[in-house]
Design a protein around this motif. Sequence first.
Motif, PDB file in Angstrom:
ATOM      1  N   ARG A 159      -5.679 -15.171  -3.287  1.00 22.77           N
ATOM      2  CA  ARG A 159      -4.522 -14.289  -3.203  1.00 22.77           C
ATOM      3  C   ARG A 159      -4.156 -13.981  -1.757  1.00 22.77           C
ATOM      4  N   GLU A 190      -2.667 -10.883   0.633  1.00 21.88           N
ATOM      5  CA  GLU A 190      -2.591  -9.419   0.670  1.00 21.88           C
ATOM      6  C   GLU A 190      -1.999  -8.962   1.995  1.00 21.88           C
ATOM      7  N   THR A 191      -1.470  -7.744   1.993  1.00 22.93           N
ATOM      8  CA  THR A 191      -1.115  -7.088   3.246  1.00 22.93           C
ATOM      9  C   THR A 191      -2.412  -6.583   3.881  1.00 22.93           C
ATOM     10  N   GLY A 224      -4.123  -4.004   1.877  1.00 25.23           N
ATOM     11  CA  GLY A 224      -4.618  -4.344   0.545  1.00 25.23           C
ATOM     12  C   GLY A 224      -3.599  -4.549  -0.559  1.00 25.23           C
ATOM     13  N   LYS A 225      -2.309  -4.437  -0.279  1.00 22.20           N
ATOM     14  CA  LYS A 225      -1.301  -4.685  -1.316  1.00 22.20           C
ATOM     15  C   LYS A 225      -1.232  -6.185  -1.601  1.00 22.20           C
ATOM     16  N   ILE A 226      -1.302  -6.540  -2.878  1.00 24.61           N
ATOM     17  CA  ILE A 226      -1.275  -7.952  -3.282  1.00 24.61           C
ATOM     18  C   ILE A 226       0.170  -8.459  -3.268  1.00 24.61           C
ATOM     19  N   GLU A 281      -0.709 -14.224  -6.017  1.00 22.10           N
ATOM     20  CA  GLU A 281      -2.003 -14.741  -6.485  1.00 22.10           C
ATOM     21  C   GLU A 281      -1.824 -16.126  -7.064  1.00 22.10           C
ATOM     22  N   ARG A 301     -12.627 -11.560   3.695  1.00 25.09           N
ATOM     23  CA  ARG A 301     -11.196 -11.574   3.996  1.00 25.09           C
ATOM     24  C   ARG A 301     -10.952 -12.524   5.163  1.00 25.09           C
TER      25      ARG A 301
END
Length: 123
Positions: A62, A64-65, A68-70, A73, A116
């Motif tokens: 995925r 993400e920002t 943590g915003k997805i 995916e 990450r």
Amino acid sequence: MRQRIGAGLLALAAIFGATSSGAGEVSVVKVEATRAPDGTWRFDVTLHHADEGWDHYANLWRIETPDGKILGERILAHPHVNEQPFTRSLSGVRIPDTLDQVIVRARDSVHGYGLRVVYALPE
């Protein structure tokens, strides 16, 4: 206005994948992103994982920002036992113009998400 934190590819994936992944965890080894004429992005992500079959395989990656915003995916629907490393793509990812980097993470069916990986978007 886009804030520039870094320029070009900040693919720390190869370093993290080679030195920090525990046995059996999935590693992001390469990320390439291309901006489409409509402003969305296409991501080509290369993963490496010692897929063993349906009980243990890389099953998702995925975008993400940094907070943590997805944003998107890509579900991996089957094991890639005989295809390592492997690359899969995801198009139509919308990234806010204020961002100049995103996080790419991959997951396997046993260990969950690996480290990450920071990716600096091309200008």
